[in-house]
Design an enzyme around this catalytic site. Structure first.
Site, short mmCIF file in Angstrom:
data_model
loop_
_atom_site.label_atom_id
_atom_site.label_comp_id
_atom_site.label_asym_id
_atom_site.label_seq_id
_atom_site.Cartn_x
_atom_site.Cartn_y
_atom_site.Cartn_z
CD GLU A 132 -2.93 0.69 2.78
OE1 GLU A 132 -3.78 2.13 3.08
OE2 GLU A 132 -2.30 0.12 3.74
CE LYS A 162 -7.02 1.35 3.92
NZ LYS A 162 -5.90 1.05 4.16
CB CYS A 193 -4.24 -2.24 4.15
SG CYS A 193 -3.75 -2.47 5.60
#
Length: 653
Positions: free
Chosen positions: A61, A130, A186
C-alpha cells in the site's frame, strides 16, 4: 491457407496451459518519501520476478511514497512526485510480461484517495481506491484520505491516458486462461464483508491486497489465518503484500509480511523484519480454483451484488523461468505433512472411523463385531478402529471376534502376525481353514485347481466373506469390512466377496494413509501392547494371498506388481477426484512430485491403468456398503461420487 501458430512448449507455457500462474507478494526496500528511488527499486524487483516467469507482482500500500508520510500527503510536491513516479514505472516496465499492483496517494477533484494502480505492458490499466479507512488506535487515515464511496468519477485522465477508476474493476489477461484480477487495499480485508467477496463472485480468481499492516504481538498468525480464510471463502488465490520496516518507526513497526494463499492453504510467505527487498514467488492453480467454484453450489447460487467493468489486456509469452513448480506438492497428498501435528491428525481420523462404526453397532444392537484378520494392513487398521468403536458404543472388548482363514496363498508371516496381534490385544481369534470348502466348491462347479485364474482367486475371497457373514449372523453381530479407498478406486476387490460387509470402516482411507496410521499406532497408542508387531505388519508386502506359494513358501502374488505402486495410484486418485485434473496435468504433476523415483514412461503406464480400472469398476463402487468419509476424497455413490457404470469415454485422453 495460413498455418496455425504452434502451441508454445516452454516450461512457462506448459504450466499456464495446465492452469498455473506465477504470482509474487513483494515487500521492497523503501526510501520513505523518495518516489524516484522507490520506483527504481520496484522496477528492478519487477524485472527480476518477470524473468522468473512471474505474471502478477503485488507491492505494498502506498509503495511509491511509503505509507507513513503522514501530513506530508497534503503537500503538492509529494503528490506530484507520486504521479510522475507512476508514469515512470509504467514506462520502465512496459517490456515485462507481468502485471504490477502498486500504491500511491492520488488527488481526484477536491479529495485525496489511497489508490492501488494496476499496470502492464506500458499501460495503466486501472486505479482502485481504498474502501475502508482505518481511523482508530495507530491508524488515522481519514485525516488525509477519502473512502472510495465518495468518488464520483469512473474514468480519469492521468499521464496522457484515459484510466478507469473504481472498486468495480476486474483485470483480465486474455492470453492466460483464468487470469481475472480483483484488488482491495489493506483494511478492506479486515471488514465484515470485504470487497474481495463481491469481486470473487463477479469472476476474480486472483485477489490482490497491497497493505501496510503494523506489527504487534500475535498479529502475524492472525493475519495468516485471515488471508487463508478469505482465500477459502472466495475460492480464490489471495496475494497480500505488506509494507516493510523501511516505514517510519516513530510509534509502530512494519514487518513486510507478504503472503500467498489459495483456497484456505498458505502457499508461501516472506521473511519478516528485513530492510532489503523480500518476495514470495509461487504458482497458484487457477484451473483448480475454477473447478472448485463449479462444484460449489454455495458459490454458484450466490448472485454477485455489484456490476463490474472488465479491463482486458494481453501479456504475451512469459520467459522460461524455473522448470520446477513453485508450490508445495506432496507425492503423498493423503498423508499429513511433517509440519502437521501427526498425533492430532491421526486421532481425528481414528475418531471419525470409530464413531461411524460405533453408531452402526448401537443401531444394530449388535452383540459382536466380527472381522476377518489376515495380518495385512487393512484388516489390522480395521481391528484397531473396531476396538475403539466398541469403547464408544459402550460394548465390552470381548465383543470383538476375529477370524483368520488360511488359504492357498497364506504365508507364515501374515498368519503369525494375525495370531500375535490378537493375543497382544487380548482379542478372540478363531482359525477356520478355507482349503476343504474351496476344494469342494471347485469340484461342484467343475473348475480345475491348477487353473489359477479369476475364478480360482474369487472363489477364495467369496468363501471367506460367506464364513464371516454367517458367523456375524450366528453371534448376533455385524461384519466389519476392511477394504480401503484405494482398492475401491482400482476395483481391486472381489465383487460380493471382500467388496461386501455390514460396515466398511476403511472406506474413506487410502492405502498410503492406512500404512501411515498403523505406523502411528505402533509408535503411539498401541506401542506398549503391540508396537513391534504393528511395525512388521506395516513392512509386509501388500498381497491378497490368493495364489499358491512358491516351493520355498515365498509369495508369488504381490498386488503392486500387478496394479502398480499404491503411492502413484493414490496421487492419481487425489488429483483426479478432488481437483478434476486432466490426464496431462496429472502426468505433469506426478513427474514433479516423484522426480528421481519414477520416470515419465512409468508414470504414464500406471496412470493409463488407473483410469482403465477406475472406469471399468464403477459397478463395484455403485453397490458398496456404508462407511465413513474421512478426507476430502470419497467414492460412495450416496455421497461424493456418482458415475455411470457403463461409461465408455476415455478418462486418459
Amino acid at each position: 491457407m495460413p498455418q496455425a501458430a504452434p502451441t508454445p512448449t516452454t516450461a512457462a507455457a506448459v504450466r499456464e496451459r495446465l492452469g498455473f500462474v506465477r504470482v509474487a507478494a513483494v515487500s521492497p526496500e523503501l526510501v520513505l518519501g523518495d518516489v524516484a528511488k522507490n520506483v527504481a527499486i520496484i522496477g528492478r524487483e519487477a524485472r527480476t520476478l518477470a524473468q522468473r516467469g512471474c505474471r502478477l507482482a503485488v507491492f505494498p500500500e502506498l509503495s511509491l511514497t511509503g505509507y507513513s508520510c503522514a501530513d506530508l500527503f497534503h503537500t503538492t510536491a509529494l503528490l506530484d512526485a507520486a504521479v510522475r513516479g507512476l508514469a515512470a514505472l509504467v514506462d520502465a516496465t512496459q517490456d515485462l510480461t507481468c502485471v504490477l499492483v502498486v500504491g500511491l496517494p492520488l488527488r481526484i477533484q477536491d479529495r485525496l484517495y489511497n489508490m492501488a494502480a494496476v499496470l502492464a505492458k506500458g499501460r495503466l490499466l486501472g486505479l482502485v481506491p481504498k474502501s475502508f479507512l482505518p481511523n482508530s488506535a495507530e491508524f488515522y487515515e481519514r485525516r488525509w484520505f477519502s473512502p472510495a464511496h465518495t468518488l464520483n468519477v469512473s474514468m480519469l485522465r492521468l499521464n496522457d491516458q484515459d484510466v478507469p477508476v473504481g472498486t468495480d474493476l476486474l483485470f483480465e489477461a486474455l492470453d492466460i486462461p483464468g487470469f481475472v484480477l480483483g484488488v482491495e487495499i489493506c483494511e478492506d480485508l479486515w471488514t465484515v464483508i470485504p470487497p474481495s467477496c463481491h469481486l470473487a463472485l463477479a469472476g476474480a480468481l486472483l485477489l490482490a491486497n497491497p497493505s501496510a499492516s503494523t506489527e504487534v504481538l500475535g498479529k502475524a498468525p492472525y493475519r495468516r489465518h485471515l488471508v487463508a480464510q478469505q482465500a477459502a471463502r472466495c475460492l480464490a488465490a489471495y496475494i497480500y503484500a505488506g509494507a516493510g520496516p523501511g516505514e517510519s518507526s516513530t510509534d509502530v513497526v512494519y514487518s513486510g509480511h507478504g503472503l500467498v494463499a489459495e483456497n484456505g492453504v498458505l502457499l508461501g510467505e516472506t521473511e519478516r523484519f528485513c530492510f532489503d527487498t523480500r518476495a514470495v514467488l509461487t504458482d497458484v492453480d487457477l484451473q483448480q480454483l475454477a473447478h472448485d467454484r463449479i462444484k460449489s453450489s454455495a458459490f454458484r447460487d450466490e448472485a454477485g451484488s455489484i456490476g463490474v467493468r472488465r479491463v482486458a489486456f494481453s501479456l504475451g509469452c512469459a520467459p522460461v523461468g524455473d522448470d520446477k513448480l513453485l508450490r508445495p506438492l506432496s507425492p503423498h497428498p493423503f498423508v499429513p505433512s511433517a509440519k502437521v501435528d501427526r498425533a492430532a491428525v491421526c486421532e481425528e481420523i481414528f475418531a471419525i472411523q470409530a464413531t461411524g462404526l460405533a453408531r452402526r453397532l448401537k443401531q444394530a444392537r449388535a452383540k459382536t463385531a466380527v472381522l476377518g484378520l489376515s495380518g495385512g494392513l487393512d484388516s489390522t487398521l480395521a481391528l484397531l478402529v473396531m476396538l475403539e468403536a466398541l469403547k464408544r458404543a459402550g460394548m465390552p472388548p470381548s465383543a470383538a471376534l476375529t477370524i483368520t482363514m488360511p488359504g492357498f496363498g497364506t504365508t507364515t508371516r501374515t498368519r503369525g502376525n494375525a495370531e500375535k496381534l490378537a493375543e497382544a490385544l487380548n482379542v478372540e481369534l478363531r482359525t477356520i481353514s478355507i482349503h476343504d470348502a474351496v476344494h469342494q466348491h471347485f469340484a461342484d462347479i467343475g473348475h480345475s485347481e491348477h487353473q489359477h485364474d479369476t475364478t480360482y482367486e474369487n472363489s477364495q475371497a467369496r468363501e471367506r466373506t460367506q464364513i464371516l457373514m454367517d458367523i456375524a449372523n450366528k453371534t448376533g453381530g455385524i461384519l466389519v469390512g476392511t477394504g480401503d479407498l484405494s482398492e475401491a478406486a482400482l476395483g481391486w476387490c472381489t465383487f460380493n466377496g471382500d467388496h461386501m460387509s455390514m460396515y466398511h470402516v476403511n472406506s474413506g482411507v487410502p492405502k498410503t494413509l492406512v500404512r501411515y496410521l498403523i505406523e502411528w499406532c505402533a509408535a503411539g497408542p498401541f506401542a506398549e501392547k503391540a508396537g513391534p508387531i504393528l511395525l512388521d505388519i506395516a513392512d509386509t508386502p501388500i498381497t491378497p494371498e490368493l495364489l499358491p506359494l512358491a516351493a520355498d513358501e515365498s509369495l508369488q502374488q504381490k498386488t503392486e506388481d500387478t496394479v502398480g505402486p499404491y503411492e502413484l495410484h493414490d496421487f492419481f486418485l487425489f488429483h483426479f477426484v478432488r481437483h478434476g485434473s486432466s490426464a496431462e496435468k496429472i502426468r505433469w504433476l506426478a513427474a514433479q512430485a516423484f522426480a528421481g523415483s519414477y520416470d515419465d514412461e512409468t508414470i504414464a503406464r500406471w496412470l493409463g491403468l488407473f483410469f482403465k480400472r477406475f472406469a471399468q469398476n464403477q459397478f463395484k463402487r455403485s453397490s458398496v456398503p456404508d462407511g465413513p468419509k474421512v478426507g476430502s476424497v470419497a467414492l460412495s455413490p450416496r455421497g461424493d461420487w456418482r458415475m455411470p457404470s457403463d461409461y465408455a469415454g476415455d478418462l486418459n485422453s
